[in-house]
Design a protein around this motif. Structure first.
Motif, PDB file in Angstrom:
ATOM      1  N   ARG A  30      26.265  94.542  33.701  1.00 51.65           N
ATOM      2  CA  ARG A  30      27.095  95.560  34.287  1.00 51.65           C
ATOM      3  C   ARG A  30      28.574  94.885  34.300  1.00 51.65           C
ATOM      4  O   ARG A  30      29.433  95.615  34.680  1.00 51.65           O
ATOM      5  CB  ARG A  30      26.633  96.185  35.426  1.00 51.65           C
ATOM      6  CG  ARG A  30      25.245  96.857  35.323  1.00 51.65           C
ATOM      7  CD  ARG A  30      24.980  97.523  36.487  1.00 51.65           C
ATOM      8  NE  ARG A  30      23.537  98.278  36.447  1.00 51.65           N
ATOM      9  CZ  ARG A  30      22.965  98.976  37.257  1.00 51.65           C
ATOM     10  NH1 ARG A  30      23.177  99.195  38.647  1.00 51.65           N
ATOM     11  NH2 ARG A  30      21.878  99.723  36.829  1.00 51.65           N
ATOM     12  N   ARG A  31      28.754  93.576  34.235  1.00 55.03           N
ATOM     13  CA  ARG A  31      29.915  92.923  34.241  1.00 55.03           C
ATOM     14  C   ARG A  31      30.516  93.156  35.670  1.00 55.03           C
ATOM     15  O   ARG A  31      31.567  93.242  35.707  1.00 55.03           O
ATOM     16  CB  ARG A  31      30.980  93.419  33.092  1.00 55.03           C
ATOM     17  CG  ARG A  31      30.304  93.488  31.965  1.00 55.03           C
ATOM     18  CD  ARG A  31      30.792  92.085  31.080  1.00 55.03           C
ATOM     19  NE  ARG A  31      30.104  92.012  29.730  1.00 55.03           N
ATOM     20  CZ  ARG A  31      29.018  90.929  29.529  1.00 55.03           C
ATOM     21  NH1 ARG A  31      28.857  90.138  30.476  1.00 55.03           N
ATOM     22  NH2 ARG A  31      28.499  90.997  28.350  1.00 55.03           N
ATOM     23  N   ILE A  32      29.445  93.113  36.850  1.00 58.13           N
ATOM     24  CA  ILE A  32      30.141  93.214  38.166  1.00 58.13           C
ATOM     25  C   ILE A  32      29.465  91.969  38.905  1.00 58.13           C
ATOM     26  O   ILE A  32      28.198  91.913  38.521  1.00 58.13           O
ATOM     27  CB  ILE A  32      30.083  94.442  38.749  1.00 58.13           C
ATOM     28  CG1 ILE A  32      28.669  95.089  38.393  1.00 58.13           C
ATOM     29  CG2 ILE A  32      30.985  95.409  38.107  1.00 58.13           C
ATOM     30  CD1 ILE A  32      28.562  96.580  39.167  1.00 58.13           C
ATOM     31  N   SER A  33      30.135  91.783  40.190  1.00 60.47           N
ATOM     32  CA  SER A  33      29.280  90.776  40.907  1.00 60.47           C
ATOM     33  C   SER A  33      28.889  91.468  42.133  1.00 60.47           C
ATOM     34  O   SER A  33      29.819  92.189  42.622  1.00 60.47           O
ATOM     35  CB  SER A  33      30.302  89.397  41.591  1.00 60.47           C
ATOM     36  OG  SER A  33      30.555  88.715  39.961  1.00 60.47           O
ATOM     37  N   ILE A  34      27.732  91.109  42.846  1.00 63.82           N
ATOM     38  CA  ILE A  34      27.402  91.985  43.906  1.00 63.82           C
ATOM     39  C   ILE A  34      27.124  90.921  44.881  1.00 63.82           C
ATOM     40  O   ILE A  34      26.879  91.218  46.094  1.00 63.82           O
ATOM     41  CB  ILE A  34      26.093  92.690  43.623  1.00 63.82           C
ATOM     42  CG1 ILE A  34      24.973  91.918  43.086  1.00 63.82           C
ATOM     43  CG2 ILE A  34      26.473  93.930  43.051  1.00 63.82           C
ATOM     44  CD1 ILE A  34      23.647  92.636  42.792  1.00 63.82           C
ATOM     45  N   LEU A  35      27.280  89.611  44.614  1.00 62.28           N
ATOM     46  CA  LEU A  35      27.178  88.562  45.576  1.00 62.28           C
ATOM     47  C   LEU A  35      28.401  87.503  45.555  1.00 62.28           C
ATOM     48  O   LEU A  35      28.820  87.506  44.485  1.00 62.28           O
ATOM     49  CB  LEU A  35      26.087  87.806  45.490  1.00 62.28           C
ATOM     50  CG  LEU A  35      24.476  88.047  45.106  1.00 62.28           C
ATOM     51  CD1 LEU A  35      23.519  86.870  45.582  1.00 62.28           C
ATOM     52  CD2 LEU A  35      24.184  88.864  46.543  1.00 62.28           C
ATOM     53  N   ALA A  36      28.862  87.140  46.950  1.00 64.03           N
ATOM     54  CA  ALA A  36      30.182  86.253  46.705  1.00 64.03           C
ATOM     55  C   ALA A  36      29.603  84.835  46.579  1.00 64.03           C
ATOM     56  O   ALA A  36      29.920  83.949  46.102  1.00 64.03           O
ATOM     57  CB  ALA A  36      30.608  86.473  48.140  1.00 64.03           C
ATOM     58  N   ASP A  37      28.377  84.644  47.143  1.00 62.63           N
ATOM     59  CA  ASP A  37      27.525  83.306  46.776  1.00 62.63           C
ATOM     60  C   ASP A  37      26.331  83.483  47.358  1.00 62.63           C
ATOM     61  O   ASP A  37      26.005  84.442  48.205  1.00 62.63           O
ATOM     62  CB  ASP A  37      28.451  82.249  47.552  1.00 62.63           C
ATOM     63  CG  ASP A  37      28.395  80.988  46.519  1.00 62.63           C
ATOM     64  OD1 ASP A  37      27.088  80.877  45.803  1.00 62.63           O
ATOM     65  OD2 ASP A  37      29.169  79.973  46.636  1.00 62.63           O
ATOM     66  N   ALA A  38      25.360  82.393  47.151  1.00 65.39           N
ATOM     67  CA  ALA A  38      23.966  82.641  47.520  1.00 65.39           C
ATOM     68  C   ALA A  38      23.610  81.078  48.181  1.00 65.39           C
ATOM     69  O   ALA A  38      23.807  80.278  47.413  1.00 65.39           O
ATOM     70  CB  ALA A  38      22.945  83.005  46.795  1.00 65.39           C
ATOM     71  N   PHE A  39      22.898  81.003  49.224  1.00 64.63           N
ATOM     72  CA  PHE A  39      22.513  79.719  49.894  1.00 64.63           C
ATOM     73  C   PHE A  39      21.078  79.634  49.973  1.00 64.63           C
ATOM     74  O   PHE A  39      20.640  80.836  50.602  1.00 64.63           O
ATOM     75  CB  PHE A  39      23.266  79.533  51.224  1.00 64.63           C
ATOM     76  CG  PHE A  39      24.891  79.129  50.848  1.00 64.63           C
ATOM     77  CD1 PHE A  39      25.595  78.216  50.750  1.00 64.63           C
ATOM     78  CD2 PHE A  39      25.547  80.441  50.915  1.00 64.63           C
ATOM     79  CE1 PHE A  39      26.907  78.286  50.290  1.00 64.63           C
ATOM     80  CE2 PHE A  39      27.074  80.654  50.584  1.00 64.63           C
ATOM     81  CZ  PHE A  39      27.546  79.299  50.454  1.00 64.63           C
ATOM     82  N   ALA A  40      20.378  78.542  50.302  1.00 60.85           N
ATOM     83  CA  ALA A  40      19.276  78.304  50.815  1.00 60.85           C
ATOM     84  C   ALA A  40      19.317  77.146  51.607  1.00 60.85           C
ATOM     85  O   ALA A  40      19.574  76.060  51.494  1.00 60.85           O
ATOM     86  CB  ALA A  40      18.178  77.976  49.665  1.00 60.85           C
ATOM     87  N   VAL A  41      18.601  77.549  52.886  1.00 61.37           N
ATOM     88  CA  VAL A  41      18.554  76.394  53.935  1.00 61.37           C
ATOM     89  C   VAL A  41      17.164  75.991  54.288  1.00 61.37           C
ATOM     90  O   VAL A  41      16.510  77.211  54.653  1.00 61.37           O
ATOM     91  CB  VAL A  41      19.367  77.146  55.262  1.00 61.37           C
ATOM     92  CG1 VAL A  41      19.315  76.032  56.445  1.00 61.37           C
ATOM     93  CG2 VAL A  41      21.028  77.440  54.953  1.00 61.37           C
ATOM     94  N   ASN A  42      16.767  74.835  54.452  1.00 62.70           N
ATOM     95  CA  ASN A  42      15.272  74.590  54.730  1.00 62.70           C
ATOM     96  C   ASN A  42      15.218  73.267  55.248  1.00 62.70           C
ATOM     97  O   ASN A  42      16.061  72.272  54.965  1.00 62.70           O
ATOM     98  CB  ASN A  42      14.536  74.742  53.347  1.00 62.70           C
ATOM     99  CG  ASN A  42      12.937  75.293  53.658  1.00 62.70           C
ATOM    100  OD1 ASN A  42      12.492  74.897  54.966  1.00 62.70           O
ATOM    101  ND2 ASN A  42      12.421  75.879  52.839  1.00 62.70           N
TER     102      ASN A  42
END
Ligand SMILES: Nc1nc2c(ncn2[C@@H]2O[C@H](COP(=O)(O)OP(=O)(O)OP(=O)(O)O)[C@@H](O)[C@H]2O)c(=O)[nH]1
Ligand SMILES: [Mg+2]
Length: 391
Positions: A30-42
């Motif tokens: 769709r040529r659009i972004s729905i996340l500014a960023d994604a992180f995983a913490v563990n």
């Protein structure tokens, strides 16, 4: 709507990874972004290494508490998960803050399981810390509830779930409840199920987040549903629903428009997807307990008629009579009708009451077991006094 997604613990990490894949799909198709960023913490480095979509650098896959856990997790002790989050939370916040597109985001979505140790303990602590640092952005929590068999197997499951839910509710703007039990597919192994369950859990967010980010005129609905509508809807205990219905592949719009029978079929299809969404809610609850609801209808433009939109508002109004209803339409090129539903501001959730009600009895049983244990060990110690020592 653009989110900053942060997953805590194994479950949180994997669902966050699924969100990251959803973002790639939105960008590619769709040529659009729905996340500014994604992180995983563990606290577990192995869990971080198996992710596939979240960027693999140390800023996006963040190991916390490694001095305390040797990078092997907290073994379901959510008090330890909480303690580590208090100590290392600043590190997480620094990495979030330094992400390039942070300023584009509308809200945070933090994800964890209720029953584990790392995610369950870190979730409320990190929600509170992030809320204090980023006061202008709403913070939503998505909490995966355990399977029934896990609840029976170990009292820690109930204890962790109750403590995580109570503390998170106090600090998050809204808590999405997703119940693993609702997504079980009995014919595949558990690990395959997790991948499938996670996909099903994030799918309702796809159109919901995309709709407000569209820039192409033909994809913008007559009633556009944007971040403002979603933010105004979300508060407190919240569940999601999703329904899809396929349309015949060959459509003849000029015939359709003049054919009353086709028109009523469209309305029935739309109602069917709303029915599906209501019966497949992410946690079993009574829609009459919701004070705020939202639905998004995604369908080919010629299927989105005023009749259908009105029918769906009326229908949802009957099912959730206390709720203030917001809605939108999303014209799509695919030959499917989809309804995405949010029921928020729930004033009663049986499952949560069940957890809370079990705690006093469980605490009593736990104390009793501990006492018995200590008495038995004491007996052994006393008996051993007559055995000669080798020291
Ligand atoms: N939906 C879903 N649930 C999961 C997944 N992985 C684990 N769970 C559930 O999460 C709970 C266990 O929590 P985890 O997330 O594994 O625990 P953790 O936060 O890593 O904490 P520790 O391992 O104790 O340090 C159980 O109820 C599992 O059924 C997943 O990928 N998806
Ligand atoms: Mg773990």
């Amino acid at each position: 709507m653009k989110l900053v997604v942060v997953g805590f613990g194994q479950c949180g990490n994997r669902i966050a990874d699924e969100f990251s894949r959803l973002n790639s799909r939105a960008r590619f198709r769709r040529r659009i972004s729905i996340l500014a960023d994604a992180f995983a913490v563990n606290t577990d480095s192995a869990d971080l290494s198996i992710l596939s979509s979240i960027k693999s650098d140390y800023r996006h896959r963040i190991l916390i508490g490694n001095r305390k856990t040797n990078s092997h997790g907290v073994g379901k002790i959510n008090e330890l998960g909480a303690q580590i989050a208090k100590q290392d939370g600043d590190k997480v916040i620094d990495h979030i803050r330094s992400t390039e597109r942070f300023y584009e985001s509308d809200a945070f979505l933090l994800i964890a399981s209720a029953a584990g140790g790392t995610g369950s303990g870190a979730m409320p602590i990190m929600t509170k810390m992030i809320k204090e640092r980023f006061i202008d952005k709403p913070i939503y929590a998505l909490i995966a509830l355990p399977f029934e068999h896990e609840e029976k197997a170990d009292i820690r499951t109930i204890y962790n779930s109750a403590t995580c839910l109570k503390a998170t509710y106090l600090v998050a703007d809204a808590v999405f409840l997703v119940d693993n039990q609702r997504y079980i597919e009995k014919d595949s192994s558990l690990i395959n199920n997790f991948a499938a369950i996670n996909k099903l859990m994030v799918e309702p967010f796809y159109d919901l987040l995309c709709a407000g980010e569209e820039t192409k005129a033909k994809r913008i609905g007559a009633k556009l549903l944007d971040a403002g509508d979603i933010i105004k809807t979300l508060k407190g205990w919240t569940v999601l629903g999703y329904g899809v219905s396929k349309l015949p592949v060959i459509r003849l719009p000029f015939v359709r428009r003049h054919n009353y029978r086709k028109k009523s079929t469209e309305t029935i299809k739309g109602i069917q997807t709303m029915d599906q969404a209501i019966s497949n809610l992410s946690l079993k609850c009574d829609p009459r307990d919701s004070a705020s609801a939202l639905y998004l209808l995604s369908a080919p433009v010629e299927e989105i008629t005023m009749d259908l939109v009105k029918e769906l508002v009326d229908y949802l109004g009957e099912v959730a009579p206390r709720a203030m209803i917001r809605y939108g339409d999303y014209p799509r090129g695919e030959s499917t009708v989809k309804t995405t539903l949010i029921l928020s501001q729930l004033n009663s959730v049986d499952k949560i009451m069940e957890y809370y009600d079990k705690i006093p009895k469980l605490t009593e049983e736990k104390e009793q077991m501990q006492e018995e244990n200590e008495n038995k060990l004491d007996k052994i110690m006393k008996a051993s006094r007559k055995v000669p020592s080798l020291f």
